[in-house]
Design a protein around this motif. Structure first.
Motif, PDB file in Angstrom:
ATOM      1  N   TRP A 138      90.271  31.232  31.349  1.00 40.77           N
ATOM      2  CA  TRP A 138      89.858  32.231  30.356  1.00 40.77           C
ATOM      3  C   TRP A 138      90.907  33.336  30.327  1.00 40.77           C
ATOM      4  O   TRP A 138      91.473  33.667  31.378  1.00 40.77           O
ATOM      5  N   PRO A 139      91.163  33.936  29.139  1.00 39.19           N
ATOM      6  CA  PRO A 139      92.186  34.994  29.066  1.00 39.19           C
ATOM      7  C   PRO A 139      91.864  36.159  30.006  1.00 39.19           C
ATOM      8  O   PRO A 139      90.702  36.454  30.276  1.00 39.19           O
ATOM      9  N   GLY A 140      92.922  36.807  30.495  1.00 37.39           N
ATOM     10  CA  GLY A 140      92.778  37.810  31.548  1.00 37.39           C
ATOM     11  C   GLY A 140      92.634  39.237  31.066  1.00 37.39           C
ATOM     12  O   GLY A 140      92.385  39.511  29.884  1.00 37.39           O
ATOM     13  N   GLY A 141      92.817  40.149  31.997  1.00 37.06           N
ATOM     14  CA  GLY A 141      92.446  41.552  31.812  1.00 37.06           C
ATOM     15  C   GLY A 141      93.583  42.526  31.564  1.00 37.06           C
ATOM     16  O   GLY A 141      93.351  43.731  31.565  1.00 37.06           O
ATOM     17  N   LEU A 142      94.806  42.016  31.333  1.00 32.89           N
ATOM     18  CA  LEU A 142      95.907  42.947  31.025  1.00 32.89           C
ATOM     19  C   LEU A 142      95.829  43.296  29.541  1.00 32.89           C
ATOM     20  O   LEU A 142      96.720  43.007  28.741  1.00 32.89           O
ATOM     21  N   ALA A 143      94.719  43.917  29.177  1.00 34.25           N
ATOM     22  CA  ALA A 143      94.387  44.193  27.776  1.00 34.25           C
ATOM     23  C   ALA A 143      93.328  45.286  27.761  1.00 34.25           C
ATOM     24  O   ALA A 143      92.785  45.638  28.807  1.00 34.25           O
ATOM     25  N   GLU A 144      93.034  45.793  26.566  1.00 32.04           N
ATOM     26  CA  GLU A 144      92.031  46.861  26.500  1.00 32.04           C
ATOM     27  C   GLU A 144      90.592  46.339  26.654  1.00 32.04           C
ATOM     28  O   GLU A 144      89.713  47.069  27.099  1.00 32.04           O
ATOM     29  N   TYR A 145      90.402  45.068  26.270  1.00 32.67           N
ATOM     30  CA  TYR A 145      89.071  44.452  26.410  1.00 32.67           C
ATOM     31  C   TYR A 145      89.219  43.050  26.981  1.00 32.67           C
ATOM     32  O   TYR A 145      90.248  42.394  26.780  1.00 32.67           O
ATOM     33  N   ILE A 146      88.183  42.600  27.680  1.00 34.56           N
ATOM     34  CA  ILE A 146      88.178  41.220  28.167  1.00 34.56           C
ATOM     35  C   ILE A 146      86.785  40.631  27.965  1.00 34.56           C
ATOM     36  O   ILE A 146      85.770  41.324  28.143  1.00 34.56           O
ATOM     37  N   ALA A 147      86.752  39.351  27.571  1.00 31.20           N
ATOM     38  CA  ALA A 147      85.489  38.617  27.469  1.00 31.20           C
ATOM     39  C   ALA A 147      85.189  38.001  28.826  1.00 31.20           C
ATOM     40  O   ALA A 147      86.023  37.293  29.390  1.00 31.20           O
ATOM     41  N   ILE A 148      84.018  38.319  29.360  1.00 31.43           N
ATOM     42  CA  ILE A 148      83.598  37.716  30.631  1.00 31.43           C
ATOM     43  C   ILE A 148      82.633  36.585  30.298  1.00 31.43           C
ATOM     44  O   ILE A 148      81.557  36.814  29.743  1.00 31.43           O
ATOM     45  N   PRO A 149      83.013  35.335  30.618  1.00 28.58           N
ATOM     46  CA  PRO A 149      82.216  34.188  30.183  1.00 28.58           C
ATOM     47  C   PRO A 149      80.875  34.081  30.926  1.00 28.58           C
ATOM     48  O   PRO A 149      80.728  34.639  32.022  1.00 28.58           O
ATOM     49  N   ALA A 150      79.944  33.363  30.320  1.00 30.65           N
ATOM     50  CA  ALA A 150      78.618  33.174  30.927  1.00 30.65           C
ATOM     51  C   ALA A 150      78.742  32.577  32.328  1.00 30.65           C
ATOM     52  O   ALA A 150      77.985  32.928  33.235  1.00 30.65           O
ATOM     53  N   GLU A 151      79.706  31.679  32.516  1.00 29.95           N
ATOM     54  CA  GLU A 151      79.886  31.027  33.820  1.00 29.95           C
ATOM     55  C   GLU A 151      80.183  32.059  34.905  1.00 29.95           C
ATOM     56  O   GLU A 151      79.747  31.918  36.047  1.00 29.95           O
ATOM     57  N   SER A 152      80.956  33.076  34.551  1.00 26.10           N
ATOM     58  CA  SER A 152      81.306  34.108  35.520  1.00 26.10           C
ATOM     59  C   SER A 152      80.106  35.008  35.812  1.00 26.10           C
ATOM     60  O   SER A 152      79.882  35.416  36.955  1.00 26.10           O
ATOM     61  N   VAL A 153      79.332  35.301  34.753  1.00 27.15           N
ATOM     62  CA  VAL A 153      78.124  36.107  34.946  1.00 27.15           C
ATOM     63  C   VAL A 153      77.179  35.391  35.903  1.00 27.15           C
ATOM     64  O   VAL A 153      76.573  35.993  36.795  1.00 27.15           O
ATOM     65  N   ALA A 154      77.106  34.049  35.770  1.00 21.64           N
ATOM     66  CA  ALA A 154      76.159  33.270  36.568  1.00 21.64           C
ATOM     67  C   ALA A 154      76.672  33.012  37.981  1.00 21.64           C
ATOM     68  O   ALA A 154      75.916  33.064  38.944  1.00 21.64           O
ATOM     69  N   MET A 155      77.966  32.713  38.130  1.00 20.30           N
ATOM     70  CA  MET A 155      78.445  32.203  39.420  1.00 20.30           C
ATOM     71  C   MET A 155      79.867  32.663  39.713  1.00 20.30           C
ATOM     72  O   MET A 155      80.672  31.924  40.259  1.00 20.30           O
ATOM     73  N   GLY A 156      80.165  33.901  39.323  1.00 20.48           N
ATOM     74  CA  GLY A 156      81.495  34.425  39.600  1.00 20.48           C
ATOM     75  C   GLY A 156      81.446  35.536  40.634  1.00 20.48           C
ATOM     76  O   GLY A 156      80.511  35.608  41.435  1.00 20.48           O
ATOM     77  N   ASN A 157      82.456  36.374  40.604  1.00 23.41           N
ATOM     78  CA  ASN A 157      82.513  37.508  41.517  1.00 23.41           C
ATOM     79  C   ASN A 157      82.457  38.788  40.704  1.00 23.41           C
ATOM     80  O   ASN A 157      83.474  39.243  40.178  1.00 23.41           O
TER      81      ASN A 157
END
Ligand code: ZN
Length: 370
Positions: A138-157
């Motif tokens: 998934w695209p990263g955070g060297l930007a003003e906004y980032i999309a955090i995917p459902a998979e990360s919400v469920a089982m990420g850090n």
């Protein structure tokens, strides 16, 4: 009962978003190996079940630098890197059932585990096979906004960032997580003397976290004297310049001939494990922290030393969610001094200067604040 209440509550939040989110944003876009620019790109869609986060700080990691230098098998250009993120939640996607709410400030790590993996079931998430990462899949955070995917919400850090912790330090929880894992596996504690071979940001984290684990003394060695200078802020009990000194002799002298009880190879040199096994105390632990170059990963470690001197060789890669949690706690309490680790805090405008300082090793840790 509690569960059904939470689902109801989440339902009212679906599609929730803060006003004023723009259509476009600035991002450091990697167009090819060693080719990047600060571009204007669309703000990502809010992913179903996921979140849109306004990035407050994003660290530049050693693995980002490797991708900048030579690409990555999961990365197709053009691409936005960055996986050490602190930011505020500004929108929730359709079907979102996570615990975070609009305006929550979060510390976000990259690794997303596969909840069905048998190793995750055993609590050994670091061994999970189908691991995915923000900044790679998934695209990263060297930007003003980032999309955090459902998979990360469920089982990420993802953890709430403590209010008192500056975003530039709340962003860099991930590199410390593997280091916490290393000292858990090495059982570093009171009575230990630790040698850290390598003085990059990871080596510095090892010094701080070995201390936090209770080690009596921590030594650091490196073959690059300039790097050792940057690491001085972490105040190791001895700094050994391997380009001029015999590390084994110095370490033996420092430990009354016994050797350190724990040796960490925090560098990519195939010689490091060979030397580590020779230097470590009888019954000691050697943590193989640094991966070795492809095609040069079978060094001539003397396994008779390992055998006759009862040495433990500990392979170490990745981390589990508990290590991420502990790493954040160490930063929040100051036991890992973020302000010593982060030598460069820069706006996206200074993308060039920041990336170059990280690439040429004049920075310990670079963090961008979009
Ligand atoms: Zn990283």
């Amino acid at each position: 009962m509690g569960e059904s209440k939470r689902v109801d509550e989440a339902a009212t939040l679906t599609g929730d978003r803060q006003p004023g989110i723009p259509d476009s944003m600035r991002a450091i876009v990697l167009h090819d190996v060693m080719k990047w620019s600060l571009d204007t790109v669309p703000v990502p869609e809010v992913p179903d079940g996921g979140m849109l986060v306004r990035v407050l700080a994003c660290g530049l990691c050693g693995s980002d630098l490797r991708t900048i230098r030579s690409g990555h098998r999961h990365v197709r250009f053009p691409w936005v890197l960055g996986h050490e993120i602190c930011g505020d939640v500004v929108a929730l996607g359709t079907g979102y059932t996570g615990r975070w709410r609009i305006a929550d400030r979060l510390s976000i790590g990259p690794v997303v585990y596969d909840p069905g993996d048998p190793y995750c079931v055993e609590g050994r998430h670091e061994l999970s096979a189908n691991v995915r990462e923000i900044g790679q899949q998934w695209p990263g955070g060297l930007a003003e906004y980032i999309a955090i995917p459902a998979e990360s919400v469920a089982m990420g850090n993802i953890l709430p960032a403590p209010e008192a912790l500056e975003p530039e330090y709340a962003a860099i929880v991930e590199p410390g997580s593997s280091v916490v894992h290393a000292h858990e596996r090495a059982r570093t504690t009171i009575g230990d003397t630790v040698l850290v071979m390598g003085s990059g940001p990871i080596g510095c984290l090892h010094v701080a976290i070995a201390r936090a684990s209770g080690a009596d003394r921590v030594f650091m060695s490196d073959i690059v004297a300039a790097r050792l200078d940057l690491a001085r802020a972490f105040e190791p009990d001895a700094i050994i310049d391997a380009s001029r000194e015999d590390v084994a002799a110095r370490v033996a002298e420092l430990t009354d001939g016994l050797g350190p009880t724990v040796v960490i190879t925090a560098n990519p040199s195939p010689q490091a494990p060979v030397d580590a096994v020779k230097m470590v105390a009888k019954g000691g632990r050697v943590v193989l922290f640094g991966g070795l170059p492809h095609g040069d990963s079978t060094p001539g470690v003397d396994l008779n030393i390992v055998h006759y001197q009862n040495i433990e060789l500990i392979g170490l890669s990745r981390f589990a969610p508990r290590h991420f949690r502990r790493s954040l706690a160490l930063l929040a309490s100051g036991r890992v001094p973020g302000r010593k680790l982060v030598t460069h805090t820069l706006p996206l405008d200074d993308a060039d200067a920041g990336i170059r300082a990280a690439l040429d090793g004049t920075a310990l840790k670079v963090v961008f604040k979009p």
